[in-house]
Design a protein around this motif. Structure first.
Motif, mmCIF file in Angstrom:
data_model
loop_
_atom_site.group_PDB
_atom_site.id
_atom_site.type_symbol
_atom_site.label_atom_id
_atom_site.label_comp_id
_atom_site.label_asym_id
_atom_site.label_seq_id
_atom_site.Cartn_x
_atom_site.Cartn_y
_atom_site.Cartn_z
ATOM 1 N N ASN A 167 0.742 -1.163 -0.038
ATOM 2 C CA ASN A 167 -0.019 0.101 -0.065
ATOM 3 C C ASN A 167 0.882 1.207 -0.071
ATOM 4 O O ASN A 167 0.410 2.419 -0.684
ATOM 5 C CB ASN A 167 -1.011 0.158 1.350
ATOM 6 N N LEU A 168 2.182 1.006 0.709
ATOM 7 C CA LEU A 168 2.924 2.486 0.528
ATOM 8 C C LEU A 168 3.458 2.642 -0.938
ATOM 9 O O LEU A 168 3.581 3.557 -1.419
ATOM 10 C CB LEU A 168 4.166 2.136 1.510
ATOM 11 N N LEU A 169 3.639 1.515 -1.498
ATOM 12 C CA LEU A 169 4.104 1.662 -3.033
ATOM 13 C C LEU A 169 2.824 2.120 -3.683
ATOM 14 O O LEU A 169 3.267 2.962 -4.743
ATOM 15 C CB LEU A 169 4.627 0.283 -3.637
ATOM 16 N N ILE A 170 1.638 1.600 -3.429
ATOM 17 C CA ILE A 170 0.638 2.307 -4.423
ATOM 18 C C ILE A 170 0.296 4.018 -3.802
ATOM 19 O O ILE A 170 0.208 4.676 -4.795
ATOM 20 C CB ILE A 170 -0.782 1.862 -3.885
ATOM 21 N N VAL A 171 0.666 4.438 -2.744
ATOM 22 C CA VAL A 171 0.681 5.718 -2.681
ATOM 23 C C VAL A 171 1.953 6.513 -3.065
ATOM 24 O O VAL A 171 1.390 7.644 -3.707
ATOM 25 C CB VAL A 171 0.878 5.889 -0.822
ATOM 26 N N VAL A 172 2.727 6.114 -3.088
ATOM 27 C CA VAL A 172 3.936 6.685 -3.719
ATOM 28 C C VAL A 172 3.770 6.765 -5.270
ATOM 29 O O VAL A 172 4.246 7.726 -5.856
ATOM 30 C CB VAL A 172 5.410 5.879 -3.543
ATOM 31 N N PHE A 173 3.267 5.748 -5.908
ATOM 32 C CA PHE A 173 3.158 5.835 -7.354
ATOM 33 C C PHE A 173 1.672 5.760 -7.907
ATOM 34 O O PHE A 173 1.509 5.210 -9.096
ATOM 35 C CB PHE A 173 3.822 4.340 -7.951
ATOM 36 N N ALA A 174 0.765 6.482 -7.152
ATOM 37 C CA ALA A 174 -0.766 6.364 -7.416
ATOM 38 C C ALA A 174 -0.912 7.066 -8.654
ATOM 39 O O ALA A 174 -1.672 6.493 -9.368
ATOM 40 C CB ALA A 174 -1.338 7.099 -6.289
ATOM 41 N N ALA A 175 -0.334 8.232 -8.963
ATOM 42 C CA ALA A 175 -0.502 8.942 -10.151
ATOM 43 C C ALA A 175 -0.162 8.147 -11.460
ATOM 44 O O ALA A 175 -0.801 8.075 -12.364
ATOM 45 C CB ALA A 175 0.062 10.270 -10.065
ATOM 46 N N GLN A 176 0.863 7.569 -11.076
ATOM 47 C CA GLN A 176 1.666 6.763 -12.261
ATOM 48 C C GLN A 176 0.608 5.479 -12.661
ATOM 49 O O GLN A 176 0.531 4.980 -13.678
ATOM 50 C CB GLN A 176 3.121 6.294 -12.126
ATOM 51 N N LEU A 177 0.108 4.853 -11.425
ATOM 52 C CA LEU A 177 -0.747 3.770 -11.596
ATOM 53 C C LEU A 177 -1.824 3.872 -12.193
ATOM 54 O O LEU A 177 -2.225 3.318 -13.189
ATOM 55 C CB LEU A 177 -0.665 3.050 -10.135
ATOM 56 N N SER A 178 -2.552 4.945 -11.756
ATOM 57 C CA SER A 178 -4.004 5.333 -12.375
ATOM 58 C C SER A 178 -3.766 5.698 -13.923
ATOM 59 O O SER A 178 -4.642 5.460 -14.617
ATOM 60 C CB SER A 178 -4.363 6.601 -11.781
ATOM 61 N N GLU A 179 -2.657 6.448 -14.271
ATOM 62 C CA GLU A 179 -2.426 6.896 -15.592
ATOM 63 C C GLU A 179 -2.168 5.659 -16.412
ATOM 64 O O GLU A 179 -2.648 5.523 -17.544
ATOM 65 C CB GLU A 179 -1.347 7.705 -15.792
ATOM 66 N N TRP A 180 -1.437 4.646 -15.912
ATOM 67 C CA TRP A 180 -1.023 3.464 -16.699
ATOM 68 C C TRP A 180 -2.315 2.785 -16.906
ATOM 69 O O TRP A 180 -2.658 2.110 -17.992
ATOM 70 C CB TRP A 180 -0.378 2.690 -15.907
ATOM 71 N N ILE A 181 -3.180 2.488 -15.668
ATOM 72 C CA ILE A 181 -4.489 1.857 -16.081
ATOM 73 C C ILE A 181 -5.669 2.410 -17.062
ATOM 74 O O ILE A 181 -5.974 1.778 -17.843
ATOM 75 C CB ILE A 181 -5.341 1.501 -14.402
ATOM 76 N N GLY A 182 -5.668 3.796 -16.981
ATOM 77 C CA GLY A 182 -6.339 4.580 -18.069
ATOM 78 C C GLY A 182 -5.891 4.574 -19.295
ATOM 79 O O GLY A 182 -6.873 4.487 -20.292
ATOM 80 N N LYS A 183 -4.796 4.215 -19.584
ATOM 81 C CA LYS A 183 -4.299 4.378 -21.005
ATOM 82 C C LYS A 183 -4.382 3.099 -21.529
ATOM 83 O O LYS A 183 -4.089 2.818 -22.945
ATOM 84 C CB LYS A 183 -2.861 4.972 -20.944
#
Length: 210
Positions: free
Chosen positions: A165-181
């Motif tokens: 979950n800490l990694l999710i917080v740190v990379f939240a924006a990148q993860l969201s953008e990656w899923i969206g694209k």
């Protein structure tokens, strides 16, 4: 004392549960994107407190309940099986969408973020199933105190979940953008989640109480 092989197996189950999309993941991604990493971390502390609540409740109550009323074990086990299968179907049914997609949230104070993180985890059905139905499968009365075993297994689950979950917080924006694209990842993500949940359900259904 818990065997290392048992501890490793439980850690893998915990990893699979925390990596599959759920309320905690979507809340942390959305909150971090909305208010930044600091507030995402505060929300994460609330989530971890929810884990601690489940560990303490399990240590104080569920172990004794299973010893004193053995039929309760089977009732909880089969409720867990049915719920896991329902979650698996929900992930792949027609019209299913990725719950890893962030939602728009209003700005909140640190205190409220902490409380909301706690409540999100407390009401998370995946965590309830993990502690009520799955954790007892890794406990063996012949290995010593169930109280101690619960503490060790619970601490392992909290550590695994905190790191992920800490990694999710740190990379939240990148993860969201990656899923969206990558729309095709929605189906892959959902089928992986369904497979994990279905496998856990079958294992829980056919595994005898120790």
């Amino acid at each position: 004392m818990v065997e290392w092989s048992t501890l490793a197996a439980f850690a893998l189950v915990s990893l699979g549960m925390v990596c599959s999309p759920g309320p905690n993941m979507i809340y942390l991604i959305s909150r971090t994107i909305t208010q930044g990493r600091r507030d995402g971390f505060i929300s994460l502390l609330g989530v971890i407190t929810g884990f601690l609540f489940y560990v303490i409740a399990t240590m104080l109550g569920l172990s004794l309940l299973f010893v004193w009323v053995p039929v309760m074990y089977d009732i909880i086990r089969w409720v867990g099986v049915l719920y896991l299968l329902w979650l698996a179907w929900k992930a792949v049914r027609p019209g299913a969408h990725s719950i890893g997609t962030p939602q728009k949230l209003t700005m909140e104070s640190p205190k409220k973020l902490y409380i909301m993180g706690f409540m999100t985890n407390l009401l998370n059905p995946k965590i309830a199933i993990l502690y009520v139905s799955l954790l007892p499968q890794f406990m063996d009365p012949a290995r010593g105190s169930l109280f101690t075993q619960t503490a060790i297994l619970g601490s392992t689950q909290i550590l695994v979940s905190f790191i992920v979950n800490l990694l999710i917080v740190v990379f939240a924006a990148q993860l969201s953008e990656w899923i969206g694209k990558k729309p095709f990842m929605v189906n892959i993500q959902n089928w992986v989640m369904a497979t994990v949940l279905g496998t856990l359900a079958l294992n829980l259904a056919f595994q005898e109480k120790k």
